[in-house]
Design a protein around this motif. Structure first.
Motif, PDB file in Angstrom:
ATOM      1  N   LEU A   1       0.795  -1.209   0.000  1.00 56.02           N
ATOM      2  CA  LEU A   1       0.000   0.000   0.000  1.00 56.02           C
ATOM      3  C   LEU A   1       0.833   1.266   0.000  1.00 56.02           C
ATOM      4  CD1 LEU A   1      -2.857  -0.959   2.482  1.00 56.02           C
ATOM      5  CD2 LEU A   1      -2.871  -1.011  -0.017  1.00 56.02           C
ATOM      6  N   TYR A   2       0.366   2.247  -0.746  1.00 52.53           N
ATOM      7  CA  TYR A   2       0.976   3.581  -0.767  1.00 52.53           C
ATOM      8  C   TYR A   2       0.419   4.425   0.371  1.00 52.53           C
ATOM      9  CZ  TYR A   2       2.178   8.241  -2.442  1.00 52.53           C
ATOM     10  OH  TYR A   2       2.652   9.511  -2.534  1.00 52.53           O
ATOM     11  N   ALA A   3      -0.889   4.273   0.651  1.00 54.86           N
ATOM     12  CA  ALA A   3      -1.522   5.088   1.688  1.00 54.86           C
ATOM     13  C   ALA A   3      -2.803   4.424   2.162  1.00 54.86           C
ATOM     14  CB  ALA A   3      -1.844   6.482   1.152  1.00 54.86           C
ATOM     15  N   MET A   4      -3.239   4.830   3.339  1.00 55.65           N
ATOM     16  CA  MET A   4      -4.535   4.436   3.873  1.00 55.65           C
ATOM     17  C   MET A   4      -5.227   5.680   4.413  1.00 55.65           C
ATOM     18  SD  MET A   4      -3.587   0.837   5.797  1.00 55.65           S
ATOM     19  CE  MET A   4      -5.291   0.284   5.977  1.00 55.65           C
ATOM     20  N   ALA A   5      -6.551   5.610   4.456  1.00 54.02           N
ATOM     21  CA  ALA A   5      -7.310   6.784   4.897  1.00 54.02           C
ATOM     22  C   ALA A   5      -8.600   6.355   5.566  1.00 54.02           C
ATOM     23  CB  ALA A   5      -7.625   7.685   3.709  1.00 54.02           C
ATOM     24  N   TRP A   6      -9.148   7.269   6.346  1.00 58.87           N
ATOM     25  CA  TRP A   6     -10.480   7.109   6.927  1.00 58.87           C
ATOM     26  C   TRP A   6     -11.408   8.167   6.322  1.00 58.87           C
ATOM     27  CZ3 TRP A   6     -12.152   3.145   9.777  1.00 58.87           C
ATOM     28  CH2 TRP A   6     -11.208   2.366  10.450  1.00 58.87           C
ATOM     29  N   PHE A   7     -12.558   7.720   5.890  1.00 58.02           N
ATOM     30  CA  PHE A   7     -13.623   8.602   5.427  1.00 58.02           C
ATOM     31  C   PHE A   7     -14.845   8.347   6.297  1.00 58.02           C
ATOM     32  CE2 PHE A   7     -12.303  10.333   1.244  1.00 58.02           C
ATOM     33  CZ  PHE A   7     -11.098   9.660   1.097  1.00 58.02           C
ATOM     34  N   ARG A   8     -15.803   9.254   6.221  1.00 58.48           N
ATOM     35  CA  ARG A   8     -17.077   9.014   6.902  1.00 58.48           C
ATOM     36  C   ARG A   8     -18.202   9.570   6.063  1.00 58.48           C
ATOM     37  NH1 ARG A   8     -17.223  13.241  12.086  1.00 58.48           N
ATOM     38  NH2 ARG A   8     -17.751  15.109  10.870  1.00 58.48           N
ATOM     39  N   GLN A   9     -19.380   8.994   6.245  1.00 63.75           N
ATOM     40  CA  GLN A   9     -20.570   9.474   5.547  1.00 63.75           C
ATOM     41  C   GLN A   9     -21.743   9.486   6.506  1.00 63.75           C
ATOM     42  OE1 GLN A   9     -21.631   7.379   1.930  1.00 63.75           O
ATOM     43  NE2 GLN A   9     -22.708   9.180   1.171  1.00 63.75           N
ATOM     44  N   ALA A  10     -22.237  10.674   6.766  1.00 69.21           N
ATOM     45  CA  ALA A  10     -23.407  10.841   7.621  1.00 69.21           C
ATOM     46  C   ALA A  10     -24.670  10.728   6.772  1.00 69.21           C
ATOM     47  CB  ALA A  10     -23.348  12.190   8.319  1.00 69.21           C
ATOM     48  N   PRO A  11     -25.796  10.391   7.377  1.00 64.96           N
ATOM     49  CA  PRO A  11     -27.045  10.277   6.620  1.00 64.96           C
ATOM     50  C   PRO A  11     -27.361  11.548   5.846  1.00 64.96           C
ATOM     51  CG  PRO A  11     -27.330   9.416   8.826  1.00 64.96           C
ATOM     52  CD  PRO A  11     -25.981  10.058   8.806  1.00 64.96           C
TER      53      PRO A  11
ATOM     54  N   ARG B   1      -4.839   2.768  -0.817  1.00 60.56           N
ATOM     55  CA  ARG B   1      -4.317   3.039  -2.156  1.00 60.56           C
ATOM     56  C   ARG B   1      -3.120   2.133  -2.391  1.00 60.56           C
ATOM     57  NH1 ARG B   1      -3.808   7.655  -5.796  1.00 60.56           N
ATOM     58  NH2 ARG B   1      -1.852   7.529  -6.973  1.00 60.56           N
ATOM     59  N   SER B   2      -3.192   1.396  -3.470  1.00 61.66           N
ATOM     60  CA  SER B   2      -2.065   0.535  -3.817  1.00 61.66           C
ATOM     61  C   SER B   2      -1.066   1.303  -4.666  1.00 61.66           C
ATOM     62  CB  SER B   2      -2.563  -0.692  -4.580  1.00 61.66           C
ATOM     63  OG  SER B   2      -3.078  -0.296  -5.842  1.00 61.66           O
ATOM     64  N   TRP B   3       0.132   0.752  -4.777  1.00 63.47           N
ATOM     65  CA  TRP B   3       1.172   1.374  -5.607  1.00 63.47           C
ATOM     66  C   TRP B   3       0.823   1.289  -7.082  1.00 63.47           C
ATOM     67  CZ3 TRP B   3       5.258   4.251  -4.078  1.00 63.47           C
ATOM     68  CH2 TRP B   3       5.576   4.223  -2.708  1.00 63.47           C
ATOM     69  N   SER B   4      -0.094   0.415  -7.442  1.00 67.06           N
ATOM     70  CA  SER B   4      -0.420   0.226  -8.848  1.00 67.06           C
ATOM     71  C   SER B   4      -1.396   1.282  -9.376  1.00 67.06           C
ATOM     72  CB  SER B   4      -1.016  -1.164  -9.067  1.00 67.06           C
ATOM     73  OG  SER B   4      -2.226  -1.295  -8.344  1.00 67.06           O
ATOM     74  N   LEU B   5      -1.969   2.094  -8.479  1.00 67.90           N
ATOM     75  CA  LEU B   5      -2.885   3.134  -8.934  1.00 67.90           C
ATOM     76  C   LEU B   5      -2.069   4.240  -9.595  1.00 67.90           C
ATOM     77  CD1 LEU B   5      -5.926   3.581  -8.870  1.00 67.90           C
ATOM     78  CD2 LEU B   5      -5.608   4.949  -6.807  1.00 67.90           C
ATOM     79  N   ALA B   6      -2.384   4.566 -10.838  1.00 67.64           N
ATOM     80  CA  ALA B   6      -1.493   5.400 -11.625  1.00 67.64           C
ATOM     81  C   ALA B   6      -1.649   6.899 -11.383  1.00 67.64           C
ATOM     82  CB  ALA B   6      -1.700   5.102 -13.115  1.00 67.64           C
ATOM     83  N   HIS B   7      -2.876   7.379 -11.193  1.00 64.49           N
ATOM     84  CA  HIS B   7      -3.050   8.827 -11.151  1.00 64.49           C
ATOM     85  C   HIS B   7      -2.597   9.429  -9.842  1.00 64.49           C
ATOM     86  CE1 HIS B   7      -6.937   7.207  -9.667  1.00 64.49           C
ATOM     87  NE2 HIS B   7      -6.864   8.225  -8.813  1.00 64.49           N
ATOM     88  N   GLY B   8      -2.469  10.738  -9.839  1.00 64.42           N
ATOM     89  CA  GLY B   8      -1.902  11.459  -8.719  1.00 64.42           C
ATOM     90  C   GLY B   8      -2.649  11.272  -7.417  1.00 64.42           C
ATOM     91  N   PHE B   9      -1.947  11.498  -6.311  1.00 67.16           N
ATOM     92  CA  PHE B   9      -2.482  11.271  -4.971  1.00 67.16           C
ATOM     93  C   PHE B   9      -2.880  12.585  -4.327  1.00 67.16           C
ATOM     94  CE2 PHE B   9      -3.246   9.264  -1.060  1.00 67.16           C
ATOM     95  CZ  PHE B   9      -2.594   9.928  -0.030  1.00 67.16           C
ATOM     96  N   THR B  10      -4.143  12.666  -3.962  1.00 64.69           N
ATOM     97  CA  THR B  10      -4.664  13.750  -3.130  1.00 64.69           C
ATOM     98  C   THR B  10      -5.290  13.085  -1.921  1.00 64.69           C
ATOM     99  OG1 THR B  10      -5.115  15.147  -5.052  1.00 64.69           O
ATOM    100  CG2 THR B  10      -6.245  15.704  -2.991  1.00 64.69           C
ATOM    101  N   TRP B  11      -4.726  13.321  -0.752  1.00 63.04           N
ATOM    102  CA  TRP B  11      -5.064  12.501   0.402  1.00 63.04           C
ATOM    103  C   TRP B  11      -6.539  12.544   0.777  1.00 63.04           C
ATOM    104  CZ3 TRP B  11      -7.094  14.665   4.837  1.00 63.04           C
ATOM    105  CH2 TRP B  11      -6.927  16.045   5.019  1.00 63.04           C
ATOM    106  N   SER B  12      -7.218  13.624   0.480  1.00 63.94           N
ATOM    107  CA  SER B  12      -8.613  13.766   0.891  1.00 63.94           C
ATOM    108  C   SER B  12      -9.612  13.366  -0.192  1.00 63.94           C
ATOM    109  CB  SER B  12      -8.891  15.203   1.316  1.00 63.94           C
ATOM    110  OG  SER B  12      -8.621  16.084   0.248  1.00 63.94           O
ATOM    111  N   SER B  13      -9.125  12.942  -1.342  1.00 65.33           N
ATOM    112  CA  SER B  13      -9.999  12.630  -2.464  1.00 65.33           C
ATOM    113  C   SER B  13     -10.324  11.145  -2.533  1.00 65.33           C
ATOM    114  CB  SER B  13      -9.328  13.054  -3.776  1.00 65.33           C
ATOM    115  OG  SER B  13     -10.082  12.611  -4.889  1.00 65.33           O
ATOM    116  N   GLU B  14     -11.606  10.832  -2.679  1.00 62.37           N
ATOM    117  CA  GLU B  14     -12.012   9.429  -2.784  1.00 62.37           C
ATOM    118  C   GLU B  14     -11.337   8.727  -3.949  1.00 62.37           C
ATOM    119  OE1 GLU B  14     -16.593  10.448  -1.748  1.00 62.37           O
ATOM    120  OE2 GLU B  14     -16.190   8.366  -2.288  1.00 62.37           O
ATOM    121  N   SER B  15     -11.130   9.435  -5.038  1.00 62.77           N
ATOM    122  CA  SER B  15     -10.567   8.816  -6.231  1.00 62.77           C
ATOM    123  C   SER B  15      -9.102   8.439  -6.066  1.00 62.77           C
ATOM    124  CB  SER B  15     -10.728   9.736  -7.443  1.00 62.77           C
ATOM    125  OG  SER B  15      -9.988  10.926  -7.256  1.00 62.77           O
ATOM    126  N   SER B  16      -8.481   8.857  -4.981  1.00 63.12           N
ATOM    127  CA  SER B  16      -7.082   8.502  -4.723  1.00 63.12           C
ATOM    128  C   SER B  16      -6.929   7.107  -4.136  1.00 63.12           C
ATOM    129  CB  SER B  16      -6.443   9.518  -3.768  1.00 63.12           C
ATOM    130  OG  SER B  16      -6.226  10.758  -4.412  1.00 63.12           O
TER     131      SER B  16
END
Length: 127
Positions: free
Chosen positions: A31-41, A98-113
């Motif tokens: 892994l390149y990174a890990m993150a916590w997200f949350r979703q409220a109702p 996020r794995s090392w194989s994900l090609a696009h740029g890393f933004t720590w707060s973005s779901e797409s990262s």
């Protein structure tokens, strides 16, 4: 197959604490990174914080000072300590990786990262 599993959610009263844990597993997973997200109702998912493999940790403002991220990214584990919880912290908390194989740029707060997600763990805070 990569699996991301969260644990540690629950119900607490305002002012209480919870510790969430996340473990990612899979053959040859690195892994390149890990993150916590949350979703409220009724709200969009938002990033609580993230830790890249370098060890630095990022926090979003809404939980800064009330949360601590710890863990070992090379070992694919990360915890989230939540303190002084408020009713507005009620949400499903998700771990992302996020794995090392994900090609696009890393933004720590973005779901797409992040390319791997857990199913989430519920945190409920009563007043």
């Amino acid at each position: 197959q990569v699996q991301v599993v969260e644990s540690g959610g629950g119900s607490v009263q305002a002012g209480g604490s919870l510790r969430l844990s996340c473990v990612a597993s899979g053959p040859t997973l690195s892994l390149y990174a890990m993150a916590w997200f949350r979703q409220a109702p009724g709200k969009q998912r938002e990033c609580v914080g993230a830790r890249p493999w370098t060890g630095g940790t990022h926090y979003s403002d809404f939980l800064r000072g009330r949360s601590t991220i710890s863990g070992d990214i090379p070992k694919n584990t990360m915890d989230l300590q939540l303190n002084d919880l408020k009713p507005e912290d009620t949400a499903v908390y998700y771990c992302a990786a996020r794995s090392w194989s994900l090609a696009h740029g890393f933004t720590w707060s973005s779901e797409s990262s992040y390319d791997f997600w857990g199913l989430g763990t519920q945190v409920s805070v009563s007043s």
